[in-house]
Design an enzyme around this catalytic site. Structure first.
Site, PDB file in Angstrom:
ATOM      1  N   SER A 236     -10.566   8.631 -32.485  1.00 34.22           N
ATOM      2  CA  SER A 236     -11.214   7.502 -31.847  1.00 34.22           C
ATOM      3  C   SER A 236     -10.802   5.958 -32.620  1.00 34.22           C
ATOM      4  O   SER A 236     -11.288   4.986 -32.042  1.00 34.22           O
ATOM      5  CB  SER A 236     -12.335   7.701 -31.620  1.00 34.22           C
TER       6      SER A 236
ATOM      7  N   ASN B  16       5.474   5.909 -44.600  1.00 38.28           N
ATOM      8  CA  ASN B  16       5.689   5.067 -43.413  1.00 38.28           C
ATOM      9  C   ASN B  16       6.406   5.965 -42.362  1.00 38.28           C
ATOM     10  O   ASN B  16       7.315   6.498 -42.749  1.00 38.28           O
ATOM     11  CB  ASN B  16       6.329   3.949 -43.633  1.00 38.28           C
TER      12      ASN B  16
ATOM     13  N   HIS C  49      -0.301  -7.017 -45.569  1.00 36.79           N
ATOM     14  CA  HIS C  49      -0.893  -6.403 -44.370  1.00 36.79           C
ATOM     15  C   HIS C  49      -2.186  -7.131 -43.777  1.00 36.79           C
ATOM     16  O   HIS C  49      -2.622  -7.967 -44.675  1.00 36.79           O
ATOM     17  CB  HIS C  49      -1.340  -4.935 -44.771  1.00 36.79           C
TER      18      HIS C  49
ATOM     19  N   LYS D  63      -7.030  -3.816 -44.835  1.00 35.54           N
ATOM     20  CA  LYS D  63      -6.508  -2.785 -45.323  1.00 35.54           C
ATOM     21  C   LYS D  63      -6.988  -2.604 -46.806  1.00 35.54           C
ATOM     22  O   LYS D  63      -7.302  -3.603 -47.497  1.00 35.54           O
ATOM     23  CB  LYS D  63      -5.131  -2.909 -45.839  1.00 35.54           C
TER      24      LYS D  63
END
Length: 256
Positions: free
Chosen positions: A12, A111, A143, A147
């Site tokens: 979710s 990544n 970012h 984060k």
């Protein structure tokens, strides 16, 4: 041949929802997922991650570093392939993931974007050609403000690629990050890191090789998190047919 059943830990969440969409778009079956904040319409939710592994052929996990070792152990217990995209793992957590990979195949990547993994390959080759005594390596990343770990896993992956190219490890050559105050001169051979946080930047990484008479910059920018979801689903399909072992995206992309 039966349809591959892919489960998603943290379904979710922001990445979980994208992963669910890409699983279905790929033609695989969405086995369901786990969630701390409710489910998605028409998606099976499991009360614990062990049940998710039992019901899936492969599980993808982009939750958080604190759960990585536990989820890797569950993958080994159920002997199910596992795709791990959480960043910020400690040395001990990475060791636990590597231990589980003796039993089941695991793709663990800093990544999942194809372009970033090509950047890793370029970083390694350039580092091998540019002597550390003449070319300082600096990595700058930015970012979104939410984060929680720094430097990013991708930035550390770039640092490791540079170190490999120079025949050493990131730990051995040293990381210079968070410079503040009277730090003294830069250490020759060390790899520098700078982390920027702000707004909703998906991900931006620049590797600089700076010498006295020239500077080279390699930059990758992500504009949509979906690129990570597409790569992770590709990794899930690939790892479902592999022998036990610890893999990364260079193996998925055929560069390993």
């Amino acid at each position: 041949m039966s349809t591959l059943r892919i489960g998603i830990a943290g379904i979710s969440g922001r990445m979980g929802r994208l992963l669910a969409e890409e699983v279905l778009a790929s033609g695989a079956q969405l086995a369901g997922g786990t969630s701390r904040s409710g489910g998605l319409e028409g998606v099976t939710l499991f009360s614990d991650t062990g049940a998710l592994f039992a019901a899936s052929d492969v599980v993808i996990d982009f939750t958080n570093a604190a759960l990585a070792a536990t989820h890797a152990a569950l993958a080994a217990t159920h002997r199910k392939p596992f795709v791990l995209g959480s960043s910020g793992l400690s040395v001990g957590q990475e060791a636990a993931v590597a231990q589980a990979a003796h039993v089941t195949p695991i793709v663990y990547a800093a990544n999942f974007a194809p372009g970033v993994n090509l950047l890793f390959a370029l970083a390694e080759r350039m580092a091998a050609a540019l002597p550390a005594e003449q070319y300082d390596a600096e990595i700058v990343e930015m970012h979104h403000r939410q984060k929680v770990d720094a430097p990013s896993g991708t930035a550390i992956g770039l640092g490791r690629a540079v170190a490999r190219g120079r025949g050493t490890t990131l730990e051995e050559c040293g990381m210079e990050s968070g410079r503040d105050g009277h730090t003294g001169p830069r250490q020759t051979g060390a790899i520098g890191f700078a982390a920027l946080r702000g707004g909703q930047v998906v991900g931006e990484h620049t590797l600089l090789f700076a010498a006295g008479n020239e500077q080279i910059a390699l930059t990758h920018r992500s504009f949509d998190r979906r690129v990570y979801a597409v790569g992770a689903v590709r990794a899930a399909r690939w790892v479902s047919t592999q022998a036990p072992g610890l893999y990364d995206m260079k193996h998925v992309l055929g560069m390993g």
